[in-house]
Enzyme design. Structure first.
Site, PDB file in Angstrom:
ATOM      1  CG  ASP A   1       5.820  14.450   6.297  1.00  0.00           C
ATOM      2  OD1 ASP A   1       6.099  15.400   5.533  1.00  0.00           O
ATOM      3  OD2 ASP A   1       6.072  13.263   6.026  1.00  0.00           O
TER       4      ASP A   1
ATOM      5  CG  LEU B   1      -2.000  -1.107   1.242  1.00  0.00           C
ATOM      6  CD1 LEU B   1      -2.780  -1.053   2.561  1.00  0.00           C
ATOM      7  CD2 LEU B   1      -2.948  -0.978   0.063  1.00  0.00           C
TER       8      LEU B   1
ATOM      9  CG  ASN C   1       1.703  11.762   4.768  1.00  0.00           C
ATOM     10  OD1 ASN C   1       1.865  10.636   4.297  1.00  0.00           O
ATOM     11  ND2 ASN C   1       2.678  12.426   5.360  1.00  0.00           N
TER      12      ASN C   1
ATOM     13  CG  ASP D   1       3.748   8.630   7.525  1.00  0.00           C
ATOM     14  OD1 ASP D   1       4.219   8.379   8.655  1.00  0.00           O
ATOM     15  OD2 ASP D   1       4.416   8.577   6.484  1.00  0.00           O
TER      16      ASP D   1
ATOM     17  N   GLY E   1       5.648   4.496   4.884  1.00  0.00           N
ATOM     18  CA  GLY E   1       5.686   5.673   5.740  1.00  0.00           C
ATOM     19  C   GLY E   1       7.126   6.110   5.915  1.00  0.00           C
TER      20      GLY E   1
ATOM     21  CB  THR F   1       7.671  16.740   2.547  1.00  0.00           C
ATOM     22  OG1 THR F   1       7.537  15.441   3.146  1.00  0.00           O
ATOM     23  CG2 THR F   1       7.968  16.566   1.061  1.00  0.00           C
TER      24      THR F   1
ATOM     25  CE  LYS G   1       4.723  13.201   2.604  1.00  0.00           C
ATOM     26  NZ  LYS G   1       6.145  12.871   2.334  1.00  0.00           N
TER      27      LYS G   1
END
Length: 354
Positions: free
Chosen positions: A190, A74, A195, A210, A77, A229, A192
């Site tokens: 994080d 899938l 996620n 995540d 992380g 990120t 984004k």
């Protein structure tokens, strides 16, 4: 025509001092076991003994006896890989994230322990639910609800950009999750497109995933870790001086910008150029695409992409912004998540002595 939203997979590294040398042999198992006992104890202090004991398992209870794995990957992380499995009892699909201790650095083990502690305490419709944890001397497995609708990234890629109502409804769902998390002293760090995932392929219901970079905070907590990120990271994170949930709100602003425009506000040929633009808050809302965006939509973005975090909207303030309100007056009722009945069915089998 080339996709205007690049796939930003490159995370910022933690400062070198936070990464230990590669642990060896039995020292890994003993230190990890100690870490996880402490994690479990702190989680019990936060949410109670029963909610933790009913979901946190050690031998002789093994994940292989409860779930079958079909080999379908899938994703990955920041600290472990994720595969699909099915409950041997109900047939319900789940996502399993596995951490193999022997291949992890000490710093990664600390990150893993932090992720488990944070995720155990979260329970919200727009947060991917952590169903169970299985720990053995060799590995740790997180069993999570399986969101099979794909990443928000792929929706933007397919559609090029969202119209304002869809962008606002998506933003509202993310804000509900962030408002919940920040209200409980948790920052994601994080946030984004990758996620944010949809629960089903035919659904517009978003969940955050995540929590490898997430952490707890209080009003007095000062953070100095440069992580996340790059395309989504806030100026204060690059400066290693931030607090609260302000960095998540900047990242949300980047996401909404991409939803409306189809490209990143802080693009650049090099990391150095991206960082420079982020630090200056140098983005533009010019061109034909932005002519179609309402003044309220542009104001919403400007209030999120503020260089100074004290001037930035909080999640609670953003939920009350006119742009969110005018496009989300009618909200569909939430469907009952299929993992909820299964969780209740498993509750009587939970043992405080496990």
């Amino acid at each position: 025509e080339n996709l205007l939203v690049p796939r930003f997979r490159k995370p910022l590294l933690r400062s070198p001092c936070s990464l230990g040398s590669r642990a060896m042999g039995g020292a890994v198992g003993s230190s990890t076991s100690l870490d996880m006992r402490q994690v479990r104890r702190r989680a019990e202090d936060r949410i109670g003994v029963l909610p933790v004991a009913g979901r946190y398992h050690r031998p002789p209870k093994l994940i292989q006896n409860q779930y079958s794995f079909d080999g379908h990957a899938l994703g990955a992380g920041c600290n472990g890989h994720v595969v699909r499995a099915r409950s041997r009892c109900s047939g319900m699909p789940v996502a399993v994230k596995t951490f193999n201790f022997q291949s992890m650095l000490e710093g990664q083990i600390a990150d893993m322990a932090n992720e488990v502690e944070v995720h155990l305490g979260l329970d919200h419709p727009h947060v991917c639910r952590l169903l169970e944890v299985y720990e053995t001397p060799a590995q740790l497995c997180l069993v999570m609800e399986c969101c099979e609708g794909g990443e928000l990234f792929h929706r933007v890629k397919d559609r090029r950009h969202f119209d304002e109502p869809d962008a606002a409804r998506t933003a509202r769902q993310l804000l509900l999750a962030l408002n919940y998390m920040h209200g409980r002293g948790v920052v994601h760090r994080d946030l984004k497109l990758e996620n944010c995932v949809y629960d089903r392929k035919d659904s517009d219901f978003i969940k955050l995933i995540d929590y490898g970079f997430s952490t707890f905070f209080t009003e007095d907590t000062k953070m100095d870790e440069c992580l996340g990120t790059l395309a989504y990271v806030a100026p204060e994170v690059l400066q290693r001086d931030y607090s609260g949930g302000s960095c998540d709100m900047w990242s949300l602003g980047v996401i909404v910008f991409i939803l409306l425009a189809g490209y990143s506000p802080f693009g650049g040929q090099t990391d150095r150029l991206v960082m420079r633009r982020v630090m200056k808050g140098a983005f533009s809302m010019q061109g034909a695409r932005w002519m179609a965006v309402s003044p309220a939509g542009r104001d919403f973005l400007q209030r999120l992409l503020c260089v100074h975090p004290t001037e930035r909207l909080t999640a609670e303030m953003a939920l009350a912004h006119p742009w969110i309100a005018q496009h989300t007056e009618t909200v569909e009722p939430l469907a009952l998540d299929p993992s909820i009945p299964a969780a209740f069915a498993n509750l009587p089998r939970a043992s405080c002595l496990e």
